[in-house]
Enzyme design. Structure first.
Site, mmCIF file in Angstrom:
data_model
loop_
_atom_site.group_PDB
_atom_site.id
_atom_site.type_symbol
_atom_site.label_atom_id
_atom_site.label_comp_id
_atom_site.label_asym_id
_atom_site.label_seq_id
_atom_site.Cartn_x
_atom_site.Cartn_y
_atom_site.Cartn_z
ATOM 1 N N CYS B 85 39.553 69.409 -28.462
ATOM 2 C CA CYS B 85 38.210 69.988 -28.370
ATOM 3 C C CYS B 85 38.166 71.079 -27.297
ATOM 4 C CB CYS B 85 37.185 68.879 -28.126
ATOM 5 S SG CYS B 85 35.487 69.408 -28.396
ATOM 6 N N HIS B 194 38.550 64.299 -32.128
ATOM 7 C CA HIS B 194 38.943 63.519 -30.943
ATOM 8 C C HIS B 194 39.719 62.240 -31.272
ATOM 9 C CE1 HIS B 194 36.407 65.593 -27.873
ATOM 10 N NE2 HIS B 194 35.823 66.031 -28.977
ATOM 11 N N GLU B 196 41.381 60.493 -29.246
ATOM 12 C CA GLU B 196 41.332 59.542 -28.113
ATOM 13 C C GLU B 196 40.164 58.572 -28.212
ATOM 14 O OE1 GLU B 196 40.178 62.477 -28.085
ATOM 15 O OE2 GLU B 196 38.642 62.819 -26.561
#
Lengths: 87, 226
Positions: B85, B194, B196
């Protein structure tokens, strides 16, 4: 300014708002940025070259934006000069 | 392996990224934007957020932070770098990756579970996947529209540098539905969604994101020149 081929969503939003406010006849809006740089002393060729470098490295992203540099007289003539830059 | 996660002023997802690194089987090392060395890490993650308030352009100021000088130099030697991002935006501003990210074409912030197809499973960060794998991870951005000129896009497609592509509709106006790209060598990867946030059943939209943190191999690191 965003390069002509790059979509400008902010400009599009402004374009959409104008007729809603009763302003007619605008067919396109592009939105850019303007930086006013005040430099000490005279705007020599060397100073101008440095300003171009600033524009290329930090002020604009050459992948998506074009820029132009314009010299304008400073607020206190003869003491300071302004460099205007649009990205 | 030791994977550094850089915290810039305004980073949001650095702690999640550290956690994902540990779940991926590695040691997470916190790096600060003002650091002048990389503390001996083998790879670096640039996390999501709004570094330096997104002032000027997303990633434009972060690019010139002291730690980025080290990251750019190490990436050019082959060290794996993953930008997620805002991290992707920083990598583009740093010219480690081609193209740029602009405001979403529909001008709204997008936050959703996003289906992606892994297009290149041979980069440093995607080898845990197979080419063509379809995964779902979180997407959340306001300026996630990937743009580049036609010649660059053709080159990216031709050289296999498109790492991931959006499925089920284009969420942000990215050209050719591109969600992630790599550099020619494959050690630097930028990704708008994302992974994560998708490493644990408890909090994520599944665990499809783990692969990005489990891909690094000793073979890759052996290619990094000293």
């Amino acid at each position: 300014m965003p390069k002509p081929e790059i979509l400008d969503p902010q400009g599009k939003a402004v374009l959409g708002a104008l007729p809603r406010l009763g302003f007619q006849g605008v067919v396109d809006v592009r939105q850019g940025k303007r930086f006013e740089l005040e430099v000490a002393g005279e705007v020599t060729e060397a100073v101008l070259a440095q300003v171009h470098e600033m524009a290329e490295t930090l002020l604009s992203n050459p992948v998506i934006e074009n820029f132009e540099v314009r010299v304008e007289p400073g607020v206190e003539q003869g003491v300071e000069q302004g460099v205007e830059q649009s990205a | 392996m030791k994977i550094g996660v850089v915290t810039f002023p305004g980073s949001l997802d650095d702690v999640d990224a550290q956690r994902a690194v540990r779940i991926g089987g590695h040691e997470a090392v916190a790096l600060w934007h003002g650091d002048h060395d990389l503390r001996g890490v083998d790879a670096v993650v640039l996390p999501g957020g709004f570094s330096y308030g997104d002032y000027l352009r997303c990633g434009a100021i972060s690019r010139f932070s002291p730690v980025m000088a080290e990251v750019v130099e190490a990436a050019e030697r082959g060290m794996p770098v993953l930008g997620i991002c805002n991290g992707f935006q920083i990598l583009c501003e740093s010219h480690l990756l081609p193209g740029a990210l602009i405001r979403n074409d529909h001008r709204r912030f997008v936050c959703r579970d996003q289906r992606l197809r892994i297009e290149n499973a041979s980069t440093a960060w995607t080898s845990a996947y197979a080419e063509g794998d379809e995964i779902t991870i979180v997407l959340k951005n306001g300026e996630g529209g990937f743009v580049a000129d036609e010649a660059t896009l053709d080159r990216l497609e031709g050289e296999g540098q498109v790492v991931a592509r959006y499925l089920d509709g284009n969420p942000n106006g990215s050209l050719r539905d591109i969600a992630g790209v790599s550099n020619a060598r494959g050690n630097v990867v930028g990704l708008m969604p994302h992974p994560e946030h998708c490493v644990e059943e408890l909090t994520g939209a599944g665990t499809d994101g783990i692969g990005f943190f489990a891909s690094l191999t000793a073979d890759w690191l052996a290619t990094v020149s000293a």
